[in-house]
Each structure stands twice: as C-alpha cells, then as structure tokens.
Design a protein around this motif. Structure first.
Motif, PDB file in Angstrom:
ATOM      1  N   LEU A 276       0.837  -1.197   0.000  1.00  0.00           N
ATOM      2  CA  LEU A 276       0.000   0.000   0.000  1.00  0.00           C
ATOM      3  C   LEU A 276       0.875   1.251   0.000  1.00  0.00           C
ATOM      4  CD1 LEU A 276      -2.558  -1.190   2.690  1.00  0.00           C
ATOM      5  CD2 LEU A 276      -3.095  -0.766   0.283  1.00  0.00           C
ATOM      6  N   ASN A 277       0.314   2.321  -0.512  1.00  0.00           N
ATOM      7  CA  ASN A 277       0.989   3.615  -0.499  1.00  0.00           C
ATOM      8  C   ASN A 277       0.545   4.362   0.753  1.00  0.00           C
ATOM      9  OD1 ASN A 277       2.329   5.956  -1.078  1.00  0.00           O
ATOM     10  ND2 ASN A 277       1.038   6.551  -2.806  1.00  0.00           N
ATOM     11  N   VAL A 278       1.386   4.391   1.758  1.00  0.00           N
ATOM     12  CA  VAL A 278       1.079   5.072   3.018  1.00  0.00           C
ATOM     13  C   VAL A 278       1.529   6.517   2.861  1.00  0.00           C
ATOM     14  CG1 VAL A 278       1.402   5.068   5.512  1.00  0.00           C
ATOM     15  CG2 VAL A 278       1.472   2.911   4.241  1.00  0.00           C
ATOM     16  N   ARG A 279       0.581   7.449   2.812  1.00  0.00           N
ATOM     17  CA  ARG A 279       0.894   8.836   2.461  1.00  0.00           C
ATOM     18  C   ARG A 279       1.345   9.664   3.650  1.00  0.00           C
ATOM     19  NH1 ARG A 279      -0.485   9.756  -2.692  1.00  0.00           N
ATOM     20  NH2 ARG A 279      -1.943   8.318  -3.691  1.00  0.00           N
ATOM     21  N   GLN A 280       0.965   9.274   4.850  1.00  0.00           N
ATOM     22  CA  GLN A 280       1.424   9.975   6.048  1.00  0.00           C
ATOM     23  C   GLN A 280       1.327   9.009   7.212  1.00  0.00           C
ATOM     24  OE1 GLN A 280      -1.573  13.179   6.209  1.00  0.00           O
ATOM     25  NE2 GLN A 280      -2.175  12.393   8.199  1.00  0.00           N
ATOM     26  N   PRO A 281       1.973   9.286   8.342  1.00  0.00           N
ATOM     27  CA  PRO A 281       1.944   8.341   9.461  1.00  0.00           C
ATOM     28  C   PRO A 281       0.512   7.978   9.862  1.00  0.00           C
ATOM     29  CG  PRO A 281       3.563  10.053   9.863  1.00  0.00           C
ATOM     30  CD  PRO A 281       2.797  10.475   8.642  1.00  0.00           C
ATOM     31  N   ILE A 282       0.246   6.679   9.960  1.00  0.00           N
ATOM     32  CA  ILE A 282      -1.082   6.180  10.338  1.00  0.00           C
ATOM     33  C   ILE A 282      -0.987   5.604  11.744  1.00  0.00           C
ATOM     34  CG2 ILE A 282      -2.924   4.556   9.791  1.00  0.00           C
ATOM     35  CD1 ILE A 282      -2.629   6.754   7.731  1.00  0.00           C
ATOM     36  N   PRO A 283      -1.788   6.101  12.677  1.00  0.00           N
ATOM     37  CA  PRO A 283      -1.692   5.611  14.058  1.00  0.00           C
ATOM     38  C   PRO A 283      -2.168   4.161  14.194  1.00  0.00           C
ATOM     39  CG  PRO A 283      -3.549   7.103  13.813  1.00  0.00           C
ATOM     40  CD  PRO A 283      -2.788   7.156  12.522  1.00  0.00           C
ATOM     41  N   VAL A 284      -1.457   3.412  14.994  1.00  0.00           N
ATOM     42  CA  VAL A 284      -1.848   2.049  15.363  1.00  0.00           C
ATOM     43  C   VAL A 284      -2.422   2.122  16.764  1.00  0.00           C
ATOM     44  CG1 VAL A 284      -1.056  -0.298  15.825  1.00  0.00           C
ATOM     45  CG2 VAL A 284      -0.092   0.995  13.903  1.00  0.00           C
ATOM     46  N   GLY A 285      -3.672   1.742  16.916  1.00  0.00           N
ATOM     47  CA  GLY A 285      -4.350   1.885  18.186  1.00  0.00           C
ATOM     48  C   GLY A 285      -5.368   3.004  18.099  1.00  0.00           C
TER      49      GLY A 285
ATOM     50  N   ASP B  88      -8.614   3.426  22.763  1.00  0.00           N
ATOM     51  CA  ASP B  88      -7.409   2.918  23.423  1.00  0.00           C
ATOM     52  C   ASP B  88      -6.232   3.826  23.104  1.00  0.00           C
ATOM     53  OD1 ASP B  88      -8.783   0.679  24.445  1.00  0.00           O
ATOM     54  OD2 ASP B  88      -8.537  -0.371  22.532  1.00  0.00           O
ATOM     55  N   ASP B  89      -5.107   3.524  23.713  1.00  0.00           N
ATOM     56  CA  ASP B  89      -3.904   4.315  23.473  1.00  0.00           C
ATOM     57  C   ASP B  89      -3.326   4.018  22.099  1.00  0.00           C
ATOM     58  OD1 ASP B  89      -4.089   5.432  25.997  1.00  0.00           O
ATOM     59  OD2 ASP B  89      -2.845   3.869  26.923  1.00  0.00           O
ATOM     60  N   VAL B  90      -2.743   5.016  21.473  1.00  0.00           N
ATOM     61  CA  VAL B  90      -1.996   4.824  20.236  1.00  0.00           C
ATOM     62  C   VAL B  90      -0.639   4.238  20.596  1.00  0.00           C
ATOM     63  CG1 VAL B  90      -0.909   5.972  18.276  1.00  0.00           C
ATOM     64  CG2 VAL B  90      -3.185   6.679  19.033  1.00  0.00           C
ATOM     65  N   THR B  91      -0.326   3.099  20.037  1.00  0.00           N
ATOM     66  CA  THR B  91       0.905   2.377  20.398  1.00  0.00           C
ATOM     67  C   THR B  91       2.034   2.569  19.392  1.00  0.00           C
ATOM     68  OG1 THR B  91       0.100   0.379  19.287  1.00  0.00           O
ATOM     69  CG2 THR B  91      -0.404   0.611  21.630  1.00  0.00           C
ATOM     70  N   GLY B  92       1.762   3.208  18.282  1.00  0.00           N
ATOM     71  CA  GLY B  92       2.801   3.413  17.280  1.00  0.00           C
ATOM     72  C   GLY B  92       2.196   3.952  16.006  1.00  0.00           C
ATOM     73  N   TYR B  93       3.025   4.040  14.968  1.00  0.00           N
ATOM     74  CA  TYR B  93       2.571   4.582  13.692  1.00  0.00           C
ATOM     75  C   TYR B  93       3.103   3.742  12.538  1.00  0.00           C
ATOM     76  CZ  TYR B  93       0.959   8.790  16.082  1.00  0.00           C
ATOM     77  OH  TYR B  93       0.284   9.661  16.912  1.00  0.00           O
ATOM     78  N   ILE B  94       2.307   3.644  11.489  1.00  0.00           N
ATOM     79  CA  ILE B  94       2.767   3.034  10.242  1.00  0.00           C
ATOM     80  C   ILE B  94       3.452   4.140   9.451  1.00  0.00           C
ATOM     81  CG2 ILE B  94       2.087   1.799   8.152  1.00  0.00           C
ATOM     82  CD1 ILE B  94      -0.466   0.958   9.660  1.00  0.00           C
ATOM     83  N   LYS B  95       4.727   3.950   9.129  1.00  0.00           N
ATOM     84  CA  LYS B  95       5.511   5.007   8.506  1.00  0.00           C
ATOM     85  C   LYS B  95       5.113   5.213   7.048  1.00  0.00           C
ATOM     86  CE  LYS B  95       9.495   4.250  11.528  1.00  0.00           C
ATOM     87  NZ  LYS B  95      10.944   3.914  11.589  1.00  0.00           N
ATOM     88  N   PRO B  96       5.237   6.446   6.555  1.00  0.00           N
ATOM     89  CA  PRO B  96       4.897   6.740   5.156  1.00  0.00           C
ATOM     90  C   PRO B  96       5.812   6.006   4.173  1.00  0.00           C
ATOM     91  CG  PRO B  96       5.033   8.758   6.464  1.00  0.00           C
ATOM     92  CD  PRO B  96       5.606   7.661   7.306  1.00  0.00           C
ATOM     93  N   GLY B  97       5.283   5.825   2.960  1.00  0.00           N
ATOM     94  CA  GLY B  97       6.044   5.169   1.906  1.00  0.00           C
ATOM     95  C   GLY B  97       5.248   4.032   1.290  1.00  0.00           C
ATOM     96  N   VAL B  98       5.731   3.562   0.155  1.00  0.00           N
ATOM     97  CA  VAL B  98       5.129   2.385  -0.465  1.00  0.00           C
ATOM     98  C   VAL B  98       5.731   1.171   0.225  1.00  0.00           C
ATOM     99  CG1 VAL B  98       4.844   1.068  -2.581  1.00  0.00           C
ATOM    100  CG2 VAL B  98       4.813   3.568  -2.663  1.00  0.00           C
TER     101      VAL B  98
END
Length: 481
Positions: A303-312, A316-326
């Motif tokens: 997938l093309n991740v265009r900006q940081p996507i929160p995990v959580g 609940d609490d956000v535990t991290g982010y999916i980093k941008p990029g393909v």
C-alpha cells in the motif's frame, strides 16, 4: 615357443559366483522396472507379471482419469466457468475427493504388489533394501500427493458448505449485480458485528467492471425502500440513530423480521436500497478483526502510506505509527491502515478502505491463492458471512478475474458533495446513476476542478475534508491510491 592353449580352453564356463552376480543384477533390474512401470502406467506391472485382470482394470481406470483430466484442462482453456463450476460445486467436490482417496489407496496397493512381483526374497540383501526404499518412496510420494489433493478438495468443500449457505438466487438488475459489503467491528460490550463500513459493489454482469459506492456510517434522516418493513416503521425516514445504527435497532426488534436469519443486515439493505435506488442482490459481512488473518494468509499487501497512520486509538492508546512510503504491510498493520481514525476522520478512513480493496483485488494472483489456499480458506470462513448461494460463487469468481484487468470506479456519499446530516437523496441517486453510466461508457467523465488535483494529504488520503478525497470519487481507483 610360447605355450599353446589346449583345445576348448576358451569355452571354459564362468565361475558360479559370476553367474550368480549377473542373475542377481537381472532380478534387481526386473524388480526396479516393475516399480517404475507402476509409476508411469499403474497396472502395467500386473499385466506383464501378475494378475492380468487387476492390471487391465487399473490401466483402464488410469486411462479414464487421464482423459478426464486432459479434457477438463482443454475445456477450461475455452470456458473458465466449467472449471469454476467444478471448484464450487459441493456435489462435484465430494466425488472428486472420494476419487482422489480411492486413487491414492489403489495406486499404493499396486506399488506394493509390484514389489511382491519383483520377488524380494530372491534378491541380495543390498538389492532388497534398495527395492524396499525405492518402493516406499514412490508409494508414499504418489499416495501422499493424492491424499493432500483430497484434503485441499475437502477444505474447499467445507468452505463452500459453511460460508455460502444462501438459498435464494437473484438475477442481475439492469445488467449489474449489486453486492452490499459490510465491514463489521466486533468487540467486548458491542452487539454482534456492527456494520461500520458500508459499500455497494455494483458489478457489470458481463465485463466485471465494478463501481464501489460507499455510504458514511453517520448519515441521518434517510428513507427505507418503499414496501419494506422498515419503511412501515419509519415512513418519514429513520430518526432513531445513524445509518450504522439500523442493524442494532433491528436486532432489538427481531419480531418484525419473522424467519430472518440476519434482521440487522436485512434492515440495513432496506436502508441502502432506499438511499441509492439500487436493488441489492446479495450481501457479505466482513469481520474486520479477522481481516488481518486473510492478509497474512496471502503474504501481506503493498500500500501507499501517504502519512503516518496511528496504530491503536478508537478508545485505546496509540501504540505506534505506520511510517509513510510504499510498503508491504502485514495483516495487523493493514487492518489499522483501513480503520484508523485518530488524527483523521471517517471520510479519510473510507478512502483508505477503498485503497485496501483495490490492492487486494490486484495483488492476490491465482498463483498466490493456490499456494496459500488452505490458510486463505480458514481465514475466509472465520472472516466472512454472506447470503451468496454456493451455486453463484463461480459466477462472482469469474467476474472478479475479469475485474482484475479493468479500472475500478468509486463514489463516496460524503461531504462536500453530500451533507450527511441533511442528505439530498435525489442528488445521491443521480450521482450513483452517473457513476455507473460512466463505468459502462455511456456518460462523459466529470470535469476536474483544481480541488480534485490537490496533493494535500489529510488522514492518509489525498485531499481534505473540504475538498474531498481522491479515492472516494475516482474513475480509476488504482491511480487515486
């Protein structure tokens, strides 16, 4: 003078040990040949050296199997539907499984009989061990492959029986199948599988050209299709909750849906038909918590991740982010890419969900599906419930294969085009009809304003809440993602 050999010395018989060695090698080669004959033409060893009646029965059976296999392959080249019909018919799958198990058993017995015909007790110990090893490997390999095939067929049949248990077949409406895709969110303290994601896949019955029409879960004051139970209860529109609350309301009033297996889904369909003007053929509910298992089963999705996507998040609490990029995401991250709402909104999430659908459609090749079939089947049976009858599955598989080579169009009934608090339903139905007409080539493409070309990224999607998201309204979903 050199000594002259006595007459007859050249005809001296060879030592008995040499004769015995040659005889042993001949017996060993004969034993090996009988096993190889069984591998290539099962029953031929018995015709040559054993029970000829058994041998001819085995040879005729093998001939019939080969003819059926070649015939099916040739027919499949010209008519894919025939192969798909066999792969989705529970009756055919049952007998294919029985036939594979019978072939495995019979072939293994022929190998052991070929070993017996090779007279193993007359072989030297080294030859005897080699014959036993070769025979065992051949028998186990052939029988194991056939039994594994029978197992896969059994998995497929179980999938068809457990997932596709619908009993009502409906034809295409105006040349299209309209399938309601519901994304359900199950969890502690929540009723059943709530349809937090609602998308109609309108599929051309001939070409497979697909339009994805998404409805926001927070739409209000919408009508139900006339003549339905819900229209009788809410003749002036639903004022008890948002669109995704229809399912819960129906679940609390099941007496209005006698004989219905899924009152919540039935009521939601009545709403979708009333909003869009489309007649729904079938529905499929996807449990988002089980979705990650399907993604893992196919080895992830790019997938093309265009900006940081929160995990959580989502309470609940956000535990991290999916980093941008393909990047290639596993099931866990793909699920959060599709459902994250922190630092985002519902409309961006709807756009990202469409991108996941597009990626899954394009990236799951037949080769991936075959090599990971059992994992996919197990994940699918736990993830999806649907009313599509087993007899119609082959039709939709064939349409999905056609759709892989075509553009997927999208339309999301979201702001700024639609005010979800006070929707303009004539406008909605007109937009739906236009999107379908454009996909069929009977309407011009909309003129693109500068706002449609915006490269602003909000919530992981191109665009902003005020300008709309590219993946939410596009004639080619692949380029919008």
């Amino acid at each position: 003078m050199p000594p002259v050999s006595s007459p007859g010395s050249l005809d001296r018989p060879a030592p008995r040990s040499a004769i015995g060695e040659r005889a042993a090698r001949v017996r060993f080669r004969r034993a090996m040949m009988l096993m190889l004959m069984t591998l290539v033409l099962p029953g031929s060893a018995q015709v040559v050296a054993g029970n000829r009646r058994v041998g001819w029965i085995a040879l005729r059976t093998w001939f019939v199997v080969v003819v059926l296999l070649i015939g099916s392959l040739v027919a499949g080249l010209f008519r894919h539907g025939l192969v798909l019909d066999l792969a989705t018919s529970t009756f055919a799958l049952f007998w294919i499984r029985v036939a594979l198990m019978a072939l495995a058993t019979g072939w293994a017995l022929l190998f052991f009989d070929a070993w017996r015909l090779g007279q193993p007790l007359t072989l030297q110990m080294g030859h005897r061990r080699a014959a036993v090893g070769v025979n065992g490997v051949l028998a186990l390999t052939v029988a194991g492959a056939l039994l594994f095939g029978a197992h896969i067929v059994g998995v497929q049949r179980h999938l068809m029986l457990t997932m596709f248990d619908g009993d009502q077949v409906t034809g295409a409406h105006d040349g299209r199948f309209n399938v309601l895709l519901l994304g359900g969110d199950s969890g502690a303290g929540r009723w059943g599988l709530r349809p937090d994601s609602m998308t109609v896949a309108s599929i051309d019955a001939e070409t497979g050209r697909t339009v994805l029409i998404s409805l926001p879960r927070n739409m209000e004051h919408f009508p139900f299709v006339k003549g339905s139970v819900m229209h009788q209860q809410f003749p002036h529109g639903f004022d008890a909750d948002y669109l995704n609350g229809v399912s819960t309301w129906a679940g609390d009033n099941t007496e209005l849906f006698p004989g219905s297996k899924n009152p919540g889904v039935d009521a939601t369909i009545m709403a979708i038909e009333g909003i869009t003007g489309l007649k729904i053929n079938y529905w499929a509910m996807v449990n988002l918590e089980g979705f990650k298992d399907l993604v893992d089963a196919v080895g992830g999705v790019t997938l093309n991740v265009r900006q940081p996507i929160p995990v959580g998040g989502l309470g609940d609490d956000v535990t991290g982010y999916i980093k941008p990029g393909v990047r290639k995401l596993d099931g866990h991250d793909t699920l959060w890419f599709a459902r994250a709402r922190d630092d985002s909104d519902d409309y961006s999430r709807m756009a990202r969900q469409k991108c996941v659908m597009s990626a899954m459609l394009q990236q799951i090749s037949p080769q991936v599906a075959v090599t990971n079939f059992e994992k996919i089947a197990q994940a699918s049976s736990a993830m999806i419930s649907t009313d599509i009858p087993a007899s119609e599955v082959s039709t939709f598989i064939e349409l999905a294969m056609k759709a892989r080579s075509q553009k997927v169009s999208t339309l999301s009934l979201v702001p700024p085009m639609i005010d979800t608090a006070h929707p303009d339903f004539p406008l909605i139905r007109a937009k739906v009809a236009q999107a379908i007409d454009r996909a069929e080539g009977s309407a011009p493409a909309p003129s693109k304003s500068p706002s449609h070309r915006s490269t602003t990224v909000t919530g992981g999607s191109i665009g902003s809440k005020s300008t709309g998201y590219a993946a939410n309204e596009a004639d080619d979903l692949g380029t919008a993602c």
